[in-house]
Design an enzyme around this catalytic site. Structure first.
Site, PDB file in Angstrom:
ATOM      1  N   ARG A 245      39.102  28.158  38.677  1.00  0.00           N
ATOM      2  CA  ARG A 245      38.069  28.923  39.357  1.00  0.00           C
ATOM      3  C   ARG A 245      36.832  28.043  39.530  1.00  0.00           C
ATOM      4  NH1 ARG A 245      40.548  32.320  35.653  1.00  0.00           N
ATOM      5  NH2 ARG A 245      41.601  34.128  36.595  1.00  0.00           N
ATOM      6  N   LYS A 272      37.741  34.136  32.580  1.00  0.00           N
ATOM      7  CA  LYS A 272      37.758  35.531  33.032  1.00  0.00           C
ATOM      8  C   LYS A 272      38.681  36.368  32.160  1.00  0.00           C
ATOM      9  CE  LYS A 272      38.538  38.213  37.268  1.00  0.00           C
ATOM     10  NZ  LYS A 272      38.948  38.133  38.689  1.00  0.00           N
ATOM     11  N   HIS A 335      37.355  29.538  46.088  1.00  0.00           N
ATOM     12  CA  HIS A 335      38.563  30.100  45.479  1.00  0.00           C
ATOM     13  C   HIS A 335      39.821  29.780  46.297  1.00  0.00           C
ATOM     14  CE1 HIS A 335      36.027  32.476  42.772  1.00  0.00           C
ATOM     15  NE2 HIS A 335      37.104  32.736  42.100  1.00  0.00           N
ATOM     16  N   ARG A 338      42.841  27.854  44.985  1.00  0.00           N
ATOM     17  CA  ARG A 338      43.787  28.552  44.113  1.00  0.00           C
ATOM     18  C   ARG A 338      44.892  29.205  44.948  1.00  0.00           C
ATOM     19  NH1 ARG A 338      42.384  29.611  39.086  1.00  0.00           N
ATOM     20  NH2 ARG A 338      42.914  31.841  39.017  1.00  0.00           N
ATOM     21  N   HIS A 362      46.097  33.556  35.060  1.00  0.00           N
ATOM     22  CA  HIS A 362      46.201  34.998  35.250  1.00  0.00           C
ATOM     23  C   HIS A 362      46.786  35.607  33.982  1.00  0.00           C
ATOM     24  CE1 HIS A 362      46.289  34.628  39.918  1.00  0.00           C
ATOM     25  NE2 HIS A 362      45.080  34.516  39.413  1.00  0.00           N
ATOM     26  N   TYR A 372      51.206  35.193  27.153  1.00  0.00           N
ATOM     27  CA  TYR A 372      51.444  33.782  26.894  1.00  0.00           C
ATOM     28  C   TYR A 372      50.219  33.173  26.230  1.00  0.00           C
ATOM     29  CZ  TYR A 372      55.387  33.976  30.184  1.00  0.00           C
ATOM     30  OH  TYR A 372      56.551  34.270  30.814  1.00  0.00           O
TER      31      TYR A 372
END
Length: 418
Positions: A245, A272, A335, A338, A362, A372
């Site tokens: 990001r 985030k 962004h 990404r 994410h 994870y």
């Protein structure tokens, strides 16, 4: 009640003497003239066989006529068996309690208790929404008295300037303050819950991104042509390579990067997802960082602000560089790198979606529903990041040797000759 002996002129012209003295009006009302020059209205009365005194204000802020009205109110209370001093004290306590339980007071308390869970960027946003969008209109109000229509009127002011997304986010922040007040016994309910469908919905806009391989090559060549400062140039190199990001890239610190193990560990406070994130560094990224290190490596930030090394570069530094090179905001956003990586890694390079999503940081989970950790699939992700970098190099070279390439930068489509 009848007027007393004092007149407004007498009260105004009363001069201080060597000692304090009183000018009586009637019905227990008198003006206390102090030797220092101050003048105070007082009411002398008896309650429960005790002689008492009640302060009625300061002259000339409170004129004679108003002092008499206050005297008459106190006399009516006495007639009803009520001590006016007790009434005044209760009112004062009520005002103090209302001030302590105002929306602003509770908002500040909630912010102080919660801010440690947020990133610096989020702290700034929340503080701005509270201080600029909510406190000026709701700050002094007792939080328990704020109604849904009152909150809606405040949010409508934000909508009126076209900031629909900000209005919805401000409502969410207000709701958190109200729910904190409910939890701590200062309010009975959250009025923001009643505004669920009252605000206009912002139109969802996908951030601009270039995802077609040929155009990606042209974009990379354009970025290579940047002739500004080395920190901005390095950020433009790393943005497509690492596809983190924009805020994560700008806030990168040298202490987080290990050039020997070729890894960048972003602490959870900056993420985030609130989880530590590991970015494998391809050789191209290492080379770019090694070139920048002699310039900024002695400081905290990899990309320091041009104004102060104690702050990271602004978001406008990279975006501004792209705009000056003719890359329009409708074509590529910060962004957008990404979305570019997600699309091409999946569709063209055929990497597994879960590995891509994890590298994008994410909040993905494994088949058993567990999140994870930062080292999940690190071998596969390291391999993917190097192949991605090599693929970008190949797209750049194809564009370089294409002689004339259609590039959709700036207004419309223009021909870029290399």
């Amino acid at each position: 009640m009848s007027h007393g002996k004092l007149t407004a002129i007498t009260a105004k012209q009363a001069k201080p003497k060597e000692k304090d003295y009183k000018l009586f009006d009637g019905g227990g009302l008198f003006l206390l003239v102090c030797k220092g020059g101050s003048k105070y209205w007082r009411l002398k009365y008896r309650f429960a066989n005790n002689e008492k005194s009640l302060a009625l204000g300061v002259h000339p802020d409170v004129p004679l006529s108003e002092a008499r009205e206050r005297r008459d109110t106190a006399k009516r209370q006495l007639r009803d068996g009520i001590d006016p001093s007790a009434v005044k004290q209760a009112k004062k306590l009520s005002q103090v309690e209302a001030s302590e339980n105002s929306f602003e007071a509770i908002g500040i308390e909630w912010y102080q208790k919660t801010q440690n869970e947020w990133s610096d960027v989020h702290k700034t946003k929340v503080n701005w929404m509270l201080s600029k969008n909510l406190y000026p209109w709701l700050g002094k109000r007792p939080i328990s008295e704020i109604t849904p229509p009152e909150l809606l009127k405040t949010l409508r002011r934000i909508e009126a300037r076209g900031a629909l997304e900000t209005a919805k986010r401000t409502k969410q922040i207000a709701g958190k303050v109200f729910r904190y007040a409910v939890a701590t016994g200062r309010a009975e309910r959250d009025p923001s819950q009643d505004l669920k469908d009252a605000l206009a919905n912002p139109i969802k806009k996908h951030l601009a991104a270039i995802t077609e391989p040929k155009q990606v090559g042209t974009l990379l060549l354009a970025l290579d042509g940047y002739e500004g400062t080395l920190p901005v140039k390095t950020a433009l190199i790393l943005a497509p390579l690492l596809f983190v990001r924009p805020g994560e890239l700008r806030h990168a610190e040298w202490s987080e990067i290990d050039l020997d193990t070729k890894q960048w560990v972003i602490p959870k406070e900056k993420m985030k997802t609130k989880a530590e994130h590991l970015v494998p560094l391809c050789q191209q990224a290492i080379d770019a960082l090694l070139e920048l290190q002699p310039l900024t490596g002695h400081g905290q930030y990899v990309f320091p602000s041009a104004r102060s090394p104690k702050r990271p570069m602004s978001n406008n530094a990279v975006l501004g560089a792209m705009r000056r090179m003719g890359i329009d905001k409708e074509e590529m956003s910060g962004h957008g790198f990404r979305a570019m990586a997600r699309t091409i890694l999946d569709q063209d390079l055929k990497f597994r979606a879960d590995i891509i999503e994890h590298q994008l940081a994410h909040a993905v989970k494994d088949p058993n529903g567990r999140a994870y950790n930062r080292t999940s699939f690190i071998k596969e992700r390291t391999e993917m990041m190097q192949k991605w970098a090599d693929y970008l190099d190949s797209l750049r070279e194809q564009a370089r040797h294409g002689n004339v390439i259609a590039g959709a930068f700036g207004t419309g489509c223009q021909l870029v000759t290399f």
